[in-house]
Motif scaffolding. Structure first.
Motif, short mmCIF file in Angstrom:
data_model
loop_
_atom_site.label_atom_id
_atom_site.label_comp_id
_atom_site.label_asym_id
_atom_site.label_seq_id
_atom_site.Cartn_x
_atom_site.Cartn_y
_atom_site.Cartn_z
N MET A 1 91.12 -47.25 -19.19
CA MET A 1 91.25 -46.37 -18.05
C MET A 1 91.70 -47.03 -16.57
N ALA A 2 92.05 -48.20 -16.88
CA ALA A 2 92.39 -48.92 -15.55
C ALA A 2 93.43 -48.24 -14.71
N THR A 3 94.59 -47.87 -15.42
CA THR A 3 95.63 -47.30 -14.59
C THR A 3 95.13 -46.06 -14.04
N ALA A 4 94.45 -45.25 -14.38
CA ALA A 4 94.23 -43.80 -13.97
C ALA A 4 92.97 -44.18 -12.91
N VAL A 5 92.08 -45.23 -13.15
CA VAL A 5 91.36 -45.58 -11.95
C VAL A 5 91.82 -46.18 -10.59
N VAL A 6 92.97 -47.05 -11.01
CA VAL A 6 93.59 -47.33 -9.79
C VAL A 6 94.32 -46.09 -9.12
N ASP A 7 94.97 -45.43 -9.65
CA ASP A 7 95.45 -44.19 -9.11
C ASP A 7 94.50 -43.22 -8.51
N ASN B 1 93.16 -32.22 -6.49
CA ASN B 1 92.10 -32.18 -7.53
C ASN B 1 92.19 -33.25 -8.51
N LYS B 2 91.24 -34.16 -8.49
CA LYS B 2 91.63 -35.35 -9.03
C LYS B 2 90.92 -35.14 -10.58
N PHE B 3 90.11 -34.25 -10.77
CA PHE B 3 89.78 -34.10 -12.05
C PHE B 3 90.98 -33.42 -13.04
N GLU B 4 91.57 -32.47 -12.32
CA GLU B 4 92.63 -31.98 -12.95
C GLU B 4 93.77 -33.04 -13.14
N GLU B 5 94.15 -33.62 -12.38
CA GLU B 5 95.27 -34.68 -12.08
C GLU B 5 95.20 -35.53 -12.95
N PHE B 6 93.90 -36.15 -13.35
CA PHE B 6 93.93 -37.40 -14.11
C PHE B 6 93.01 -37.04 -15.44
N ASP B 7 93.13 -35.55 -15.76
CA ASP B 7 92.50 -35.12 -17.05
C ASP B 7 91.23 -35.67 -17.31
N LEU B 8 90.42 -35.76 -16.52
CA LEU B 8 88.87 -36.15 -16.57
C LEU B 8 88.08 -34.86 -16.75
N PRO C 1 77.54 -43.09 -26.86
CA PRO C 1 77.17 -43.79 -28.22
C PRO C 1 78.43 -44.10 -28.96
N SER C 2 79.90 -43.43 -28.71
CA SER C 2 80.63 -43.47 -29.65
C SER C 2 81.49 -44.90 -28.82
N GLN C 3 81.05 -45.49 -27.63
CA GLN C 3 81.68 -46.45 -27.28
C GLN C 3 80.63 -47.62 -27.24
N SER C 4 80.70 -48.40 -28.31
CA SER C 4 79.86 -49.51 -28.81
C SER C 4 79.98 -50.85 -27.92
N GLN C 5 81.03 -51.13 -27.72
CA GLN C 5 81.86 -52.39 -27.24
C GLN C 5 82.60 -52.15 -25.84
N PRO C 6 81.88 -51.57 -25.03
CA PRO C 6 82.74 -51.19 -23.82
C PRO C 6 83.37 -52.48 -23.08
N ARG C 7 84.54 -52.34 -22.76
CA ARG C 7 85.18 -53.46 -21.95
C ARG C 7 85.52 -53.10 -20.51
N LEU C 8 84.60 -53.42 -19.58
CA LEU C 8 84.76 -53.11 -18.13
C LEU C 8 85.71 -54.06 -17.64
N PHE C 9 86.19 -53.53 -16.43
CA PHE C 9 87.12 -54.58 -15.65
C PHE C 9 86.77 -54.80 -14.29
N HIS C 10 87.20 -55.63 -13.50
CA HIS C 10 86.58 -56.27 -12.25
C HIS C 10 88.07 -56.30 -11.25
N HIS C 11 87.88 -55.85 -10.29
CA HIS C 11 88.95 -56.19 -9.23
C HIS C 11 89.07 -57.28 -8.53
N ARG C 12 90.29 -57.97 -8.52
CA ARG C 12 90.13 -59.42 -8.03
C ARG C 12 90.83 -59.27 -6.47
N GLY C 13 90.77 -57.97 -5.98
CA GLY C 13 90.74 -57.78 -4.59
C GLY C 13 92.18 -57.67 -4.15
N ASP C 14 93.30 -57.91 -4.99
CA ASP C 14 94.54 -57.71 -4.70
C ASP C 14 95.37 -56.86 -5.42
#
Ligand SMILES: Cc1cc2nc3c(=O)[nH]c(=O)nc-3n(C[C@H](O)[C@H](O)[C@H](O)COP(=O)(O)O)c2cc1C
Length: 188
Positions: A82-88, A98-105, A152-165
């Protein structure tokens, strides 16, 4: 012997890039009935139980006003896909989009707060503002988690971390050092 002369000075206004916390999260609010979502990188756990989470949410964000006025939000934890959408989401405002509509959340009703859960996220934590005394000086909200959900369908979630830039580090391999946690066995 190493002295500071062997080291490179690092600009103070870039210090956040050295220990940028994470993971990147979404913070949802509901203000006058309208749901909104923002991206947040400055966050940390403060207490195990009852769980307390600190988030810096600036007055330049529409979410700031919503959080101050309602005292409620949901921390939604997105995964790397979801990283690209999260940055947007963090580059536009709920005052214009309306970000829920714009980003299909998909907004899902929680049980404790009016702010919506985000169905696409791995985890959702319903929160109430527990202490806003540091908001005037640091825009720092102390949020108490009052209900939490995982998918429960996401058993091994890979999170992401901003490096600040604008660059991000994705979660890598997990290592197990539980046998060394002798002082902290209750955490396991
Ligand atoms: C990767 C990333 C991390 C961000 N972290 C924060 C943060 O920790 N605190 C904050 O106030 N804004 C942060 N922002 C900026 C907000 O997400 C942005 O101002 C957003 O447009 C606010 O939306 P709103 O006006 O709908 O509340 C971040 C943006 C990005 C892209």
């Amino acid at each position: 012997m190493t002295t500071v002369k062997d080291l490179q000075p690092h600009p103070l206004d870039q210090v956040h890039r050295l220990i940028e916390p994470g993971p990147v999260i979404l913070v949802t609010t509901r203000h006058h009935g309208i749901p909104n979502v923002m991206t947040n990188g400055f966050n940390m756990m403060v207490r195990h139980a009852p769980p307390l989470i600190a988030c810096t949410i600036g007055p330049w964000d529409h979410s700031y006003e919503a959080l101050v006025e309602t005292g409620e939000c949901v921390i939604s934890v997105p995964t790397a896909d979801m990283a690209t959408a999260v940055v947007d989401i963090g580059n536009c405002s709920g005052t214009e989009v309306n970000k829920f509509e714009e980003f299909d959340l998909t907004a899902v009703a929680g049980e404790e707060v009016q702010a919506p859960l985000v169905a696409e996220c791995f985890a959702n934590i319903e929160c109430r503002v527990a202490d806003s005394s540091l908001v005037p000086s640091y825009s720092l909200f102390l949020l108490e988690a009052v209900r939490a959900w995982t998918d429960p369908s996401q058993s091994q979630p890979r999170l992401f971390h901003h490096r600040g830039d604008g660059t991000f580090t994705l979660d890598g391999p997990t290592i197990d050092l539980k046998e060394r946690m002798t002082k902290w066995q209750y955490l396991q």
